[in-house]
Write a protein that holds these residues in place. Structure first.
Motif, PDB file in Angstrom:
ATOM      1  N   VAL A   5      12.370 -15.202  -3.185  1.00  0.00           N
ATOM      2  CA  VAL A   5      11.279 -14.460  -2.652  1.00  0.00           C
ATOM      3  C   VAL A   5      10.603 -15.338  -1.618  1.00  0.00           C
ATOM      4  CG1 VAL A   5       8.862 -13.639  -3.295  1.00  0.00           C
ATOM      5  CG2 VAL A   5      11.022 -13.029  -4.496  1.00  0.00           C
ATOM      6  N   ALA A   8      12.424 -15.450   1.634  1.00  0.00           N
ATOM      7  CA  ALA A   8      12.293 -14.034   2.259  1.00  0.00           C
ATOM      8  C   ALA A   8      11.086 -13.938   3.038  1.00  0.00           C
ATOM      9  CB  ALA A   8      12.617 -12.964   1.294  1.00  0.00           C
ATOM     10  N   GLU A   9       9.923 -14.400   2.283  1.00  0.00           N
ATOM     11  CA  GLU A   9       8.550 -14.389   3.084  1.00  0.00           C
ATOM     12  C   GLU A   9       8.215 -15.464   3.994  1.00  0.00           C
ATOM     13  OE1 GLU A   9       6.479 -12.062  -0.842  1.00  0.00           O
ATOM     14  OE2 GLU A   9       6.025 -14.206  -0.464  1.00  0.00           O
ATOM     15  N   LEU A  51      16.675 -11.378   6.266  1.00  0.00           N
ATOM     16  CA  LEU A  51      17.325 -10.843   5.116  1.00  0.00           C
ATOM     17  C   LEU A  51      18.442  -9.867   5.629  1.00  0.00           C
ATOM     18  CD1 LEU A  51      14.116  -9.507   3.046  1.00  0.00           C
ATOM     19  CD2 LEU A  51      16.080 -11.080   2.314  1.00  0.00           C
ATOM     20  N   GLY A  55      19.893  -8.082   0.767  1.00  0.00           N
ATOM     21  CA  GLY A  55      18.715  -8.799   0.378  1.00  0.00           C
ATOM     22  C   GLY A  55      17.344  -8.221   0.404  1.00  0.00           C
ATOM     23  N   LEU A  59      14.766  -7.707  -2.835  1.00  0.00           N
ATOM     24  CA  LEU A  59      13.401  -8.015  -2.672  1.00  0.00           C
ATOM     25  C   LEU A  59      12.322  -7.533  -3.564  1.00  0.00           C
ATOM     26  CD1 LEU A  59      11.494 -10.265  -1.338  1.00  0.00           C
ATOM     27  CD2 LEU A  59      11.285  -8.812   0.597  1.00  0.00           C
ATOM     28  N   ARG A  63      10.399  -9.422  -6.838  1.00  0.00           N
ATOM     29  CA  ARG A  63       8.830  -9.258  -6.852  1.00  0.00           C
ATOM     30  C   ARG A  63       8.336  -8.626  -8.154  1.00  0.00           C
ATOM     31  NH1 ARG A  63       7.990  -7.398  -0.552  1.00  0.00           N
ATOM     32  NH2 ARG A  63       7.753  -9.673   0.570  1.00  0.00           N
TER      33      ARG A  63
END
Length: 287
Positions: A5, A8-9, A51, A55, A59, A63
């Motif tokens: 996470v 990804a962010e 991603l 992915g 996600l 989360r």
């Protein structure tokens, strides 16, 4: 999941590593382990970090999982701060006001812990305590304990509820009782006490005292109860003293569990509340 996470962010290995609180090499290793576990590639590592379709699908689930884990951790921290959980079972015949006093008894005795109360018949309560699903229970006495420890027996006064007498005087009606299977020994003792004056005893089985009160109001039965608040229009209340029909209750717990000493302290607090609910009628330990 936290690594996934964060990456990804942040879309940058260095920034994601700082956010998670580790260096970049273990972050990369963690990501590779996750991809190996899932059997898919989660990021394209060309220009920057992006991603993949797999992915992107993972996600929102990641989360949600992290949020659930965070909530679980917070709940665990609160429970550790508040003390251990106490699982208490009570027989359905125990009056509501006494159930409230029992729930408050550990805190009033200075014992830390959160208490949860469930209601079930005596036979079920004994089985749940023996299986470790309940810590303690307030049951009807007598009962076969099967190795469980028990506190002193409290005898609660009871009242006989009957339809108001009509012009022809009181009628002989069956007594509303709960199923014998819920507390065989206590049920038999109650019926024997009813018959102790040579009276013929007829009973009608009901699921609970609410249903029993309905039968009394309908003129079809009488009821013996320890609940002083149970009443209805057209129903008369008299003390059940001829013969005496006290509700016999006691606290039981398993002395073989690792936390037996702590549970025993809680049992003593509950027994004190139980005896306080019947100050004029108590009995010593019974077999």
């Amino acid at each position: 999941m936290e690594i996934f996470v964060a990456l990804a962010e942040e879309e940058h290995f260095g920034s994601a590593a700082r956010r998670v609180g580790i260096t970049q090499p273990p972050l990369s290793q963690g990501l590779r382990r996750l991809e190996a576990l899932l059997g898919v590639r989660l990021f394209d590592r060309g220009r920057g970090v992006a991603l993949t379709d797999e992915g992107a699908r993972l996600l929102p689930h990641a989360r949600t999982a992290l949020a659930a884990i965070g909530e679980l951790r917070e709940r665990g921290a609160r429970e550790r701060a508040e003390g251990p959980s106490i699982r208490l079972g009570v027989a359905p015949e125990v009056p509501s006001r006494l159930v409230a006093a029992l729930a408050a008894a550990p805190a009033r005795a200075g014992l830390r812990g959160r208490i949860g109360v469930v209601t079930a018949p005596t036979a079920s309560l004994l089985a749940q305590v023996a299986a470790g699903r309940l810590d303690l229970a307030v049951i009807r006495h007598p009962a076969v304990l099967g190795g469980l420890a028990a506190g002193r027996v409290a005898l609660l006064p009871t009242w006989r509820l009957a339809p108001a007498a009509g012009p022809g005087g009181p009628r002989r009606l069956p007594v509303a009782v709960r199923p014998r299977s819920e507390a065989p020994a206590a049920h038999d003792l109650f019926v024997d006490a009813l018959a102790s004056r040579g009276r013929r005893v007829e009973t009608v089985v009901v699921p609970d005292e609410r249903a029993a009160l309905a039968l009394v109001a309908a003129g079809q039965a009488t009821l013996v109860t320890a609940d002083g608040s149970l009443a209805a229009e057209g129903v008369e209340r008299t003390a059940a003293t001829d013969p005496p029909l006290p509700l016999r209750l006691r606290v039981v717990w398993d002395p073989r569990i690792p936390a037996a000493e702590e549970t025993g302290r809680t049992a003593r607090a509950l027994t004190g509340a139980l005896l306080a609910g019947a100050p004029a009628r108590t009995a010593g330990d019974a077999p």
